[in-house]
Design an enzyme around this catalytic site. Structure first.
Site, mmCIF file in Angstrom:
data_model
loop_
_atom_site.group_PDB
_atom_site.id
_atom_site.type_symbol
_atom_site.label_atom_id
_atom_site.label_comp_id
_atom_site.label_asym_id
_atom_site.label_seq_id
_atom_site.Cartn_x
_atom_site.Cartn_y
_atom_site.Cartn_z
ATOM 1 N N HIS A 122 79.797 98.901 -7.050
ATOM 2 C CA HIS A 122 78.761 99.257 -8.022
ATOM 3 C C HIS A 122 77.697 100.062 -7.273
ATOM 4 O O HIS A 122 77.461 99.822 -6.078
ATOM 5 C CB HIS A 122 78.173 97.954 -8.560
ATOM 6 C CG HIS A 122 77.217 98.092 -9.693
ATOM 7 N ND1 HIS A 122 75.908 98.463 -9.507
ATOM 8 C CD2 HIS A 122 77.367 97.878 -11.033
ATOM 9 C CE1 HIS A 122 75.299 98.477 -10.688
ATOM 10 N NE2 HIS A 122 76.156 98.120 -11.625
ATOM 11 N N ASP A 202 78.332 91.044 -2.780
ATOM 12 C CA ASP A 202 77.781 91.279 -4.115
ATOM 13 C C ASP A 202 78.549 90.353 -5.062
ATOM 14 O O ASP A 202 79.713 90.614 -5.397
ATOM 15 C CB ASP A 202 77.980 92.755 -4.474
ATOM 16 C CG ASP A 202 77.609 93.057 -5.921
ATOM 17 O OD1 ASP A 202 77.366 92.111 -6.698
ATOM 18 O OD2 ASP A 202 77.587 94.248 -6.276
ATOM 19 N N GLN A 205 79.486 89.740 -10.317
ATOM 20 C CA GLN A 205 80.534 89.482 -11.319
ATOM 21 C C GLN A 205 81.261 88.164 -11.104
ATOM 22 O O GLN A 205 82.059 87.767 -11.949
ATOM 23 C CB GLN A 205 81.556 90.635 -11.318
ATOM 24 C CG GLN A 205 81.009 91.953 -11.822
ATOM 25 C CD GLN A 205 80.656 91.922 -13.311
ATOM 26 O OE1 GLN A 205 81.182 91.117 -14.080
ATOM 27 N NE2 GLN A 205 79.752 92.793 -13.730
ATOM 28 N N LYS A 228 73.877 87.295 -15.678
ATOM 29 C CA LYS A 228 75.333 87.354 -15.857
ATOM 30 C C LYS A 228 75.956 85.967 -15.798
ATOM 31 O O LYS A 228 77.177 85.822 -15.846
ATOM 32 C CB LYS A 228 75.947 88.256 -14.781
ATOM 33 C CG LYS A 228 75.520 89.725 -14.928
ATOM 34 C CD LYS A 228 76.289 90.609 -13.994
ATOM 35 C CE LYS A 228 75.612 91.928 -13.723
ATOM 36 N NZ LYS A 228 75.977 92.982 -14.656
ATOM 37 N N CYS A 368 78.483 102.386 -13.567
ATOM 38 C CA CYS A 368 77.816 102.485 -12.255
ATOM 39 C C CYS A 368 78.832 102.493 -11.122
ATOM 40 O O CYS A 368 78.632 101.878 -10.069
ATOM 41 C CB CYS A 368 76.792 101.371 -12.053
ATOM 42 S SG CYS A 368 75.443 101.430 -13.215
#
Ligand code: PMP
Length: 411
Positions: A122, A202, A205, A228, A368
């Site tokens: 991303h 990261d 998600q 999220k 993104c």
């Protein structure tokens, strides 16, 4: 998910019509919906406890401080951090990664060093590294995503040549927001550690979708967003190993993070205060703690299995829609709860606009991930992303809508 109807009842927003049709919310990769428990935590805080934290000796301030620090401890437990001081509250994944780029990377990287990342990042886990590399004279290198028809996995074999002694930082996504690929985070961290490189995951998600154990993963930093994982917007976390955070120069300075200030200078408190200058986002941090409680009550293994199940059904049913190309891992490869696809002759923005008429919330665009899109020979994809409240029947609504769209545009 044993009682899907009960889970759905926890989310007030789901029970509405959009364009005269029942809402089918499949945009969870962008943001998740919030259960009543999280909304109630916000209301309760503002109705009963609202006060500034840390600096007050009155009852409300002490209640607010206890709830805020309680949330920090709850989140530490949620990701199995060794110490609540390893949890820094931020605005979200983007800010968390930028703190590492500004504070850690600028202090530790020099000309000739290499930042290793992947081709599937991303922009939030890509542009900050390009910026810091430019500032210090370092280079950004990329672990390739496997080939054109590719399963969308990482080329782990390339690590043997890419992990040179110049690599000082490895930053990668746990689950790709476009491909759905689940990266082997423990393996990547172990390989980086073996050459003395620092690791950043990261987890935007993955955080609300699977069990995350920072100690088992062996990462140095991990970044995620509350919105999220059933929590509010405007709150996120930077996890860092205590030894790193205590040495790290603060990215922002001001009130609340100093031990002593003179007209000549200042000294910093240890983590977490040194990395949280100013009044923090108290209410949203507390509500994020409530989101952790909620997800753990449902069970993160059950959520992961449910997401996976829906993604498999979606892959099967979408694969027979005429003119569709499904992106990302196939053939039983690890895949998170999202499916991206593209029509040869219909732009993703048209797909999303037409699907909206059927009550569907999808996302279309480059997500993104512009360099990845170029690599895949695409300008955009449409993404359906699932979560704990989605049903197999909603996938049928999606498939029927896509057939209607294909027929309208292509005939
Ligand atoms: N990384 C990934 C993989 C994401 O999917 C996102 C959100 N789309 C981000 C980073 C950025 O998260 P935020 O906008 O909440 O900072």
């Amino acid at each position: 998910m044993s009682d899907l109807a009960r889970t759905r009842a926890d989310f007030p927003i789901l029970h509405q019509q959009v364009n005269g049709k029942p809402l089918v919310y499949l945009d969870n990769g962008a943001t998740s919906q919030k259960p009543r428990r999280v909304i109630d935590a916000l209301v309760h805080y503002y109705e009963r406890d609202n006060s500034n934290v840390h600096r007050g000796l009155h009852a409300l301030s002490m209640r607010a401080t206890d709830a805020y620090e309680g949330a920090r401890a709850r989140i530490a437990k949620f990701i199995h951090a060794a110490d609540p001081a390893e949890i820094i509250f931020t605005r979200g994944t983007t800010e968390s990664i930028n703190i590492v780029a500004h504070s850690w990377a600028r202090a530790h990287l020099k000309a000739g060093d290499v930042i290793l990342t992947t081709e599937m990042e991303h922009h939030s886990n890509l542009v900050p590294w390009q910026q810091v590399a430019r500032a210090v004279g370092a280079t950004v290198r990329y672990i390739p995503v496997l080939g054109a028809d590719a399963e969308g996995g990482l080329d782990y074999a390339a690590l043997d040549t890419l992990l040179t002694p110049e690599v000082k930082l490895l930053a990668f996504t746990h689950i790709s927001n476009t491909l759905g690929t689940i990266n082997d985070a423990a393996r990547l961290c172990a390989r980086a550690r073996a050459i003395g490189a620092t690791t950043v995951i990261d987890a935007a998600q993955s955080i609300g979708h699977a069990r995350i154990d920072v100690q088992a993963l062996g990462c140095d930093f991990l970044a995620f967003s509350g919105h999220k994982m059933c929590g509010p917007t405007g709150i996120g976390v930077l996890y860092g190993r205590r030894a790193l955070l205590d040495q790290l120069a603060p990215d922002e300075t001001g009130g609340g993070m100093v031990v002593s200030v003179t007209y000549e200078g200042a000294t910093w408190k240890p983590s977490p205060e040194r990395h949280e200058a100013g009044t923090p986002n108290i209410a949203d941090a507390i509500a994020l703690g409530a989101a952790c409680d909620y997800l753990d009550e449902i069970g993160r293994d059950a959520i992961a299995a449910h997401d996976h199940h829906l993604a498999q059904i979606a892959m099967e049913k979408l694969s027979v829609v005429p003119g569709i190309r499904i992106i990302g891992p196939r053939g039983g490869q690890p895949r998170g709860g999202l499916v991206s696809f593209a029509f040869a002759e219909v732009h993703a923005h048209d797909v999303v606009t037409f699907a909206d008429e059927d009550g569907l919330a999808l996302r279309g665009g480059h997500h993104c991930n512009q360099p990845l899109m170029r690599k895949l020979g695409l300008t955009s994809t449409t993404r359906a992303s699932f979560y704990l409240y989605n049903t197999a029947a909603e996938i049928d609504v999606l498939v029927a809508s896509l057939r209607r769209i294909q027929k309208f545009f292509v005939g």
